[in-house]
Design a protein around this motif. Structure first.
Motif, mmCIF file in Angstrom:
data_model
loop_
_atom_site.group_PDB
_atom_site.id
_atom_site.type_symbol
_atom_site.label_atom_id
_atom_site.label_comp_id
_atom_site.label_asym_id
_atom_site.label_seq_id
_atom_site.Cartn_x
_atom_site.Cartn_y
_atom_site.Cartn_z
ATOM 1 N N GLN A 103 10.382 6.611 -1.674
ATOM 2 C CA GLN A 103 10.703 6.426 -0.256
ATOM 3 C C GLN A 103 9.578 5.663 0.451
ATOM 4 O O GLN A 103 9.837 4.756 1.247
ATOM 5 N N SER A 104 8.338 6.027 0.140
ATOM 6 C CA SER A 104 7.193 5.357 0.753
ATOM 7 C C SER A 104 7.151 3.882 0.357
ATOM 8 O O SER A 104 6.965 3.004 1.203
ATOM 9 N N ALA A 105 7.334 3.611 -0.926
ATOM 10 C CA ALA A 105 7.321 2.218 -1.404
ATOM 11 C C ALA A 105 8.472 1.426 -0.779
ATOM 12 O O ALA A 105 8.294 0.273 -0.375
ATOM 13 N N ARG A 106 9.647 2.072 -0.688
ATOM 14 C CA ARG A 106 10.794 1.404 -0.089
ATOM 15 C C ARG A 106 10.520 1.088 1.380
ATOM 16 O O ARG A 106 10.796 -0.024 1.855
ATOM 17 N N ASN A 107 9.941 2.040 2.117
ATOM 18 C CA ASN A 107 9.632 1.819 3.531
ATOM 19 C C ASN A 107 8.603 0.710 3.705
ATOM 20 O O ASN A 107 8.719 -0.112 4.628
ATOM 21 N N GLN A 108 7.603 0.670 2.828
ATOM 22 C CA GLN A 108 6.611 -0.402 2.898
ATOM 23 C C GLN A 108 7.261 -1.753 2.618
ATOM 24 O O GLN A 108 6.955 -2.740 3.294
ATOM 25 N N LEU A 109 8.163 -1.793 1.637
ATOM 26 C CA LEU A 109 8.852 -3.040 1.308
ATOM 27 C C LEU A 109 9.720 -3.500 2.476
ATOM 28 O O LEU A 109 9.743 -4.686 2.816
ATOM 29 N N ILE A 110 10.406 -2.558 3.113
ATOM 30 C CA ILE A 110 11.226 -2.908 4.278
ATOM 31 C C ILE A 110 10.332 -3.445 5.392
ATOM 32 O O ILE A 110 10.647 -4.453 6.024
ATOM 33 N N GLY A 111 9.188 -2.776 5.621
ATOM 34 C CA GLY A 111 8.252 -3.233 6.657
ATOM 35 C C GLY A 111 7.736 -4.630 6.376
ATOM 36 O O GLY A 111 7.671 -5.477 7.271
ATOM 37 N N LEU A 112 7.366 -4.866 5.109
ATOM 38 C CA LEU A 112 6.880 -6.198 4.743
ATOM 39 C C LEU A 112 7.969 -7.247 4.894
ATOM 40 O O LEU A 112 7.713 -8.363 5.360
ATOM 41 N N SER A 113 9.204 -6.884 4.526
ATOM 42 C CA SER A 113 10.324 -7.825 4.653
ATOM 43 C C SER A 113 10.570 -8.170 6.117
ATOM 44 O O SER A 113 10.768 -9.337 6.460
ATOM 45 N N LEU A 114 10.564 -7.141 6.977
ATOM 46 C CA LEU A 114 10.763 -7.397 8.404
ATOM 47 C C LEU A 114 9.642 -8.262 8.965
ATOM 48 O O LEU A 114 9.890 -9.165 9.766
ATOM 49 N N SER A 115 8.405 -7.980 8.535
ATOM 50 C CA SER A 115 7.271 -8.797 8.982
ATOM 51 C C SER A 115 7.455 -10.246 8.558
ATOM 52 O O SER A 115 7.208 -11.168 9.337
ATOM 53 N N ALA A 116 7.877 -10.443 7.308
ATOM 54 C CA ALA A 116 8.088 -11.805 6.804
ATOM 55 C C ALA A 116 9.185 -12.518 7.600
ATOM 56 O O ALA A 116 9.049 -13.692 7.944
ATOM 57 N N VAL A 117 10.260 -11.783 7.924
ATOM 58 C CA VAL A 117 11.352 -12.379 8.711
ATOM 59 C C VAL A 117 10.845 -12.757 10.098
ATOM 60 O O VAL A 117 11.123 -13.860 10.604
ATOM 61 N N LEU A 118 10.089 -11.848 10.736
ATOM 62 C CA LEU A 118 9.571 -12.137 12.082
ATOM 63 C C LEU A 118 8.611 -13.321 12.064
ATOM 64 O O LEU A 118 8.662 -14.177 12.952
#
Length: 195
Positions: A103-118
């Motif tokens: 869950q932690s790794a998934r949340n970090q990946l989602i955060g990084l993906s959103l950052s990359a999109v922004l």
């Protein structure tokens, strides 16, 4: 009887020997000590029963088997169940830890993906603005020239393609101004000559 007891004892010992290096927590080590103690009591009591049977003392062997040996067997079995429960608890904790890590790794990946999109959106906005603002300025200059205003000042702020376009329009404006001035002079000369 003696062979079967020896085979069972060897199987217990092998299982305990295999389990021992896997136990790291004090609780598991304490359970293993208790298992060994009750195993030893059970095996010793079985040996006494076997010795009584060998001597032909069936009645005494039966009393010992259904008394001390039976209690030792139940204590040993209870310790084995406790170890099984302990191992089950460890598996459940490991599963929960694995799930938490996932869950932690998934949340970090989602955060990084959103950052990359922004960051990508911000970059796209910046690129679009860096193109559209100078192009809009060039369109404004072209419309001014098309409207016949050859005296408007053309501001050139860059040397990129848009800057080069504005420089070309500035030269075109200068050439058109000279051409118009030459036509005007020629028209005045014709007017004076015919006049």
């Amino acid at each position: 009887g003696q062979e079967r007891l020896a085979a069972n004892t060897a199987a217990f010992n092998d299982a305990i020997k295999d389990l021992e290096p896997l136990l790291r927590r004090p609780e598991g080590k304490a359970l293993l000590v208790k298992i060994k103690e009750n195993r030893d009591k059970y095996v010793a009591s079985c040996a006494k029963v076997a010795a009584l049977l060998k001597d032909g003392n069936r009645e005494e062997a039966g009393k010992l088997a259904y008394g001390e040996t039976y209690k030792a067997l139940h204590a040993f079995a209870a310790d084995l169940r406790d170890m099984n429960d302990f191992q089950q608890k460890l598996f459940e904790e490991a599963g929960k830890h694995s799930n938490d890590t996932f869950q932690s790794a998934r949340n970090q990946l989602i955060g990084l993906s959103l950052s990359a999109v922004l960051i990508g959106l911000a970059f796209a906005w910046w690129v679009t603005r860096s193109i559209t603002i100078p192009i809009n300025a060039a369109v404004g200059v072209a419309q001014t020239i098309a409207a016949g205003d050859l005296g408007a000042e053309i501001a050139i702020n860059s040397n990129d393609e848009t800057g080069q376009l504005l420089q070309a329009m500035q030269r075109m404006q200068g050439q058109l101004s000279q051409t118009v001035e030459q036509i005007r002079e020629s028209a005045e000369a014709v007017s004076v000559a015919s006049g």
